[in-house]
Structures are given as structure tokens and as C-alpha cells.
Design a protein around this motif. Structure first.
Motif, mmCIF file in Angstrom:
data_model
loop_
_atom_site.group_PDB
_atom_site.id
_atom_site.type_symbol
_atom_site.label_atom_id
_atom_site.label_comp_id
_atom_site.label_asym_id
_atom_site.label_seq_id
_atom_site.Cartn_x
_atom_site.Cartn_y
_atom_site.Cartn_z
ATOM 1 N N SER A 120 0.843 -1.205 0.000
ATOM 2 C CA SER A 120 0.000 0.000 0.000
ATOM 3 C C SER A 120 0.876 1.252 0.000
ATOM 4 O O SER A 120 2.084 1.179 0.265
ATOM 5 N N ILE A 172 3.082 4.504 0.295
ATOM 6 C CA ILE A 172 4.449 4.898 -0.063
ATOM 7 C C ILE A 172 5.299 3.679 -0.454
ATOM 8 O O ILE A 172 6.042 3.720 -1.439
ATOM 9 N N ASP A 200 4.811 -7.621 3.231
ATOM 10 C CA ASP A 200 3.723 -6.952 3.950
ATOM 11 C C ASP A 200 3.061 -7.937 4.900
ATOM 12 O O ASP A 200 3.084 -9.150 4.698
ATOM 13 N N ASP A 233 5.195 -10.036 9.526
ATOM 14 C CA ASP A 233 4.922 -8.983 10.502
ATOM 15 C C ASP A 233 6.305 -8.481 10.893
ATOM 16 O O ASP A 233 7.094 -9.232 11.489
ATOM 17 N N VAL A 234 6.615 -7.228 10.577
ATOM 18 C CA VAL A 234 7.988 -6.745 10.782
ATOM 19 C C VAL A 234 8.423 -6.736 12.250
ATOM 20 O O VAL A 234 9.612 -6.691 12.544
ATOM 21 N N ASN A 277 9.802 0.360 5.660
ATOM 22 C CA ASN A 277 8.752 1.354 5.430
ATOM 23 C C ASN A 277 7.473 1.059 6.208
ATOM 24 O O ASN A 277 6.719 1.981 6.520
ATOM 25 N N GLY A 337 11.339 7.508 7.649
ATOM 26 C CA GLY A 337 11.028 8.290 8.845
ATOM 27 C C GLY A 337 9.865 9.191 8.528
ATOM 28 O O GLY A 337 8.886 8.783 7.881
ATOM 29 N N TYR A 395 4.589 7.801 17.858
ATOM 30 C CA TYR A 395 5.058 7.945 16.470
ATOM 31 C C TYR A 395 6.308 8.824 16.415
ATOM 32 O O TYR A 395 7.310 8.480 15.784
ATOM 33 N N LYS A 401 9.909 7.597 15.255
ATOM 34 C CA LYS A 401 10.507 8.175 14.038
ATOM 35 C C LYS A 401 11.833 8.879 14.346
ATOM 36 O O LYS A 401 12.746 8.864 13.526
ATOM 37 N N VAL A 444 1.523 12.729 3.238
ATOM 38 C CA VAL A 444 1.260 12.120 1.930
ATOM 39 C C VAL A 444 -0.122 11.487 2.017
ATOM 40 O O VAL A 444 -0.418 10.796 2.996
ATOM 41 N N THR A 490 -2.091 8.905 1.808
ATOM 42 C CA THR A 490 -2.179 7.444 1.697
ATOM 43 C C THR A 490 -3.287 6.991 2.655
ATOM 44 O O THR A 490 -3.789 7.806 3.446
ATOM 45 N N VAL A 513 -2.984 8.265 6.200
ATOM 46 C CA VAL A 513 -3.346 9.662 6.470
ATOM 47 C C VAL A 513 -4.855 9.880 6.336
ATOM 48 O O VAL A 513 -5.460 10.605 7.123
HETATM 49 P P1 NAD Z 1 -0.190 2.692 4.372
HETATM 50 O O1 NAD Z 1 -1.138 2.441 5.485
HETATM 51 O O2 NAD Z 1 -0.702 3.120 3.039
HETATM 52 O O3 NAD Z 1 0.741 1.422 4.144
HETATM 53 C C1 NAD Z 1 1.370 0.768 5.204
HETATM 54 C C2 NAD Z 1 1.582 -0.694 4.834
HETATM 55 O O4 NAD Z 1 2.287 -1.300 5.931
HETATM 56 C C3 NAD Z 1 0.274 -1.476 4.661
HETATM 57 O O5 NAD Z 1 0.323 -2.224 3.462
HETATM 58 C C4 NAD Z 1 0.238 -2.397 5.895
HETATM 59 O O6 NAD Z 1 -0.393 -3.651 5.642
HETATM 60 C C5 NAD Z 1 1.720 -2.567 6.180
HETATM 61 N N1 NAD Z 1 1.977 -2.947 7.572
HETATM 62 C C6 NAD Z 1 1.393 -2.421 8.693
HETATM 63 N N2 NAD Z 1 1.859 -3.049 9.776
HETATM 64 C C7 NAD Z 1 2.752 -3.965 9.352
HETATM 65 C C8 NAD Z 1 3.575 -4.939 9.999
HETATM 66 N N3 NAD Z 1 3.535 -5.080 11.330
HETATM 67 N N4 NAD Z 1 4.381 -5.721 9.247
HETATM 68 C C9 NAD Z 1 4.404 -5.582 7.895
HETATM 69 N N5 NAD Z 1 3.646 -4.701 7.225
HETATM 70 C C10 NAD Z 1 2.838 -3.907 7.939
HETATM 71 O O7 NAD Z 1 0.835 3.784 4.976
HETATM 72 P P2 NAD Z 1 1.839 4.837 4.288
HETATM 73 O O8 NAD Z 1 1.271 6.182 4.520
HETATM 74 O O9 NAD Z 1 2.244 4.420 2.931
HETATM 75 O O10 NAD Z 1 3.066 4.719 5.307
HETATM 76 C C11 NAD Z 1 4.271 4.048 4.996
HETATM 77 C C12 NAD Z 1 5.375 4.590 5.882
HETATM 78 O O11 NAD Z 1 5.566 5.976 5.599
HETATM 79 C C13 NAD Z 1 5.091 4.495 7.389
HETATM 80 O O12 NAD Z 1 6.281 4.143 8.070
HETATM 81 C C14 NAD Z 1 4.684 5.900 7.746
HETATM 82 O O13 NAD Z 1 4.919 6.196 9.086
HETATM 83 C C15 NAD Z 1 5.576 6.692 6.817
HETATM 84 N N6 NAD Z 1 5.122 8.055 6.561
HETATM 85 C C16 NAD Z 1 3.889 8.297 6.042
HETATM 86 C C17 NAD Z 1 3.506 9.604 5.810
HETATM 87 C C18 NAD Z 1 2.165 9.941 5.248
HETATM 88 O O14 NAD Z 1 1.788 11.116 5.317
HETATM 89 N N7 NAD Z 1 1.430 9.004 4.674
HETATM 90 C C19 NAD Z 1 4.371 10.671 6.108
HETATM 91 C C20 NAD Z 1 5.616 10.388 6.653
HETATM 92 C C21 NAD Z 1 5.980 9.068 6.860
#
Ligand code: NAD
Length: 260
Positions: free
Chosen positions: A15, A17, A36, A62-63, A89, A141, A155, A159, A188, A190, A193
Motif C-alpha cells: 500500500s 508509499i 507486507d 509482521d515486521v 517502510n 522516517g 510515532y 521516528k 502524503v 495514503t 493519512v
Molecule cells: P499505508 O497504510 O498506506 O501502508 C502501510 C503498509 O504497511 C500497509 O500495506 C500495511 O499492511 C503494512 N503494515 C502495517 N503493519 C505492518 C507490519 N507489522 N508488518 C508488515 N507490514 C505492515 O501507509 P503509508 O502512509 O504508505 O506509510 C508508509 C510509511 O511511511 C510508514 O512508516 C509511515 O509512518 C511513513 N510516513 C507516512 C507519511 C504519510 O503522510 N502518509 C508521512 C511520513 C511518513
């Protein structure tokens, strides 16, 4: 091609980013491992890349689970022979005021963001070392690696912690050509958010529009969201960079929300 046949493992790549990075890496010739928690969605993302003529495989993990991370990395090494690039990520968001933050939620946040970064790094490390090609580790981050926001104590703590891990990995990895860096995106749009907008509106008693305009994008130079493609482009630059000149760094990509 910048990542020709490099084996690139990206967590949380089903999903948002992570998925955008996987697709960008595949377009640059990388062999992409979509890792994932959601194995089915990971497979769907890998299939999408393959339909576009990219090389991809999916693994479930599961990370925050030591055995699952090791088993998934072993599966990748058995299939493709190593790991050259790791993008840690996977992440979630849980918000509460500190005084009401359930300890279980706190621990879950640190497990996904920090244990996940550590466990995937440790599992990929020997393969990067053994290949003789070095490796690139990227932690996703956030502006919250540098700044704080209300309600996000776990968070923000996690981070910030990634920067410490990246700096240490950069020092320990240098003799083996293993580089470690952090990308710090602003907001971002996603699923992560989209979920936060109504939650924050409820917690703070303001409208969803105000959450976006007055909280999330208020400090940007132009009121714009950072895009997944923006982050993926920077992730490609870090992964393809060929020397230890670029290691131990954290780069903010946030429409000027945070400047340093
Ligand atoms: P998202 O919810 O679109 O995607 C996250 C993915 O991580 C999902 O596919 C989910 O199934 C997977 N996931 C969740 N827990 C997990 C686990 N324990 N093991 C393996 N996979 C797992 O989120 P996103 O917005 O794309 O976020 C991705 C990263 O970017 C995160 O670390 C987030 O903190 C960071 N980030 C996001 C934003 C933003 O605004 N979206 C900004 C800064 C940083």
C-alpha cells in the motif's frame, strides 16, 4: 538502468508509499520483494508489477516478529540469492494524548516502527556483507523524525529513533559498503493519512478541512501534500547512490514544512 537486477526488499509495500517505491524500483530494473503483513495484498502488488514487465515476488511478514522476518528474508535469499536494498517502510499511526495513551498501543507502535527496522536490518545485513556489492538501507522516517505534533508521542519517538539506528548502521556498515539513510516525508495522502483526518478532527473538535489546512499543511511553503511519487524518486536516488559519501543522513521531503 539504475537498479539493474538489484534485489530490493520493501516492507509495507502492499500500500501507499511502500507500493510506490516498489513500482519505481521495478521501473529502474530492480528485482522487487513486496513484503507486507497482508500477504494477499502483497501478492496483488507484486502481480501488478509483473504485468508491467517488472520483476517482483511477494512475502508475508509482521515486521515486529523476529521469526517471521527471518523466515521471509530466508525465502527471498533461497529464491533470488541475496538482498541488496532494504527499505524499512511498514508503519501505522495511533494517536492519543500522553496521559491517556494505552501502554499496549505504545508498545505496538514501537514494535512496528523500531523493532521492525532493527529486525529487517539485522536479517538482511549478512547478505549485503557477503555479496561484495555492499548495500543500501533506507528507513522511512517522517517530518516527525525531526518535529513533534500533539497526540503523536509514540510515532514521534519511534521516528526520531530511526535516525539513531541509521547513524549507527552507517558506521558499522561502512567497511562493507552498506549505507543507511532516512527519508522524512511530510504528509502524503495514503490510507494511513486518510484514516487520521477524521480521527484528529474528533480528538481536537475541529472540521476535517481544518485538520488538513490548519494542521497538516499549515507550515508548508505552498499548502501542498507531498506525493508518493516524490518519496519514491528520493528513495531511488538513495538506493542507487554508489558510495559511502551519502550515508547516515536524513532527508526531509515536505514542501518546506520542516527546513534545516
Ligand atoms: P499505508 O497504510 O498506506 O501502508 C502501510 C503498509 O504497511 C500497509 O500495506 C500495511 O499492511 C503494512 N503494515 C502495517 N503493519 C505492518 C507490519 N507489522 N508488518 C508488515 N507490514 C505492515 O501507509 P503509508 O502512509 O504508505 O506509510 C508508509 C510509511 O511511511 C510508514 O512508516 C509511515 O509512518 C511513513 N510516513 C507516512 C507519511 C504519510 O503522510 N502518509 C508521512 C511520513 C511518513
Amino acid at each position: 538502468m539504475k537498479l539493474q537486477d538489484r534485489i530490493c526488499l520493501i516492507t509495507g509495500a502492499a500500500s501507499g508509499i511502500g507500493k510506490a517505491i516498489a513500482s519505481r524500483y521495478a521501473g529502474a530494473g530492480g528485482r522487487v520483494v513486496v513484503a507486507d503483513l497482508n500477504r494477499e495484498a502483497a501478492q496483488a502488488a507484486a502481480d501488478e508489477i509483473k504485468r508491467g514487465d517488472g520483476k517482483a515476488m511477494a512475502v508475508g511478514m509482521d515486521v515486529g516478529d523476529e521469526e517471521q522476518v527471518q523466515a521471509a528474508v530466508d525465502e527471498v535469499v533461497a529464491a533470488w540469492g541475496g538482498v541488496d536494498v532494504l527499505v524499512s517502510n511498514a508503519g501505522i499511526q495511533i494517536i492519543h494524548p500522553i496521559e491517556a495513551f494505552p501502554f499496549a498501543d505504545w508498545k505496538r507502535m514501537l514494535a512496528i516502527h523500531l523493532d521492525g527496522a532493527f529486525l529487517t536490518t539485522r536479517a538482511c545485513w549478512p547478505h549485503m556483507k557477503a555479496s561484495g556489492r555492499g548495500g543500501s538501507i533506507l528507513y522511512i522516517g517522517s517530518v516527525h523524525s525531526k518535529e513533534a505534533s500533539m497526540l503523536k508521542s509514540a510515532y514521534v519517538t519511534a521516528k526520531h529513533g530511526l535516525i539513531g539506528l541509521a547513524k549507527t548502521a552507517a558506521k558499522e556498515g561502512a567497511p562493507h559498503g552498506i549505507r543507511a539513510n532516512v527519508i522524512c516525508p511530510g504528509f502524503v495522502r495514503t490510507p494511513l493519512v486518510e484514516k487520521q483526518i477524521p480521527e484528529q478532527a474528533r480528538e481536537l473538535g475541529i472540521s476535517e478541512e481544518d485538520v488538513v489546512k490548519k494542521l497538516m499543511l499549515k507550515e508548508t511553503v505552498d499548502g501542498e501534500f507531498t506525493t508518493m511519487e516524490d518519496v519514491a524518486e528520493i528513495a531511488l536516488m538513495f538506493a542507487a547512490f554508489g558510495s559511502n559519501a551519502l550515508t547516515g543522513q536524513s532527508l526531509v521531503v515536505s514542501h518546506g514544512w520542516f527546513m534545516q
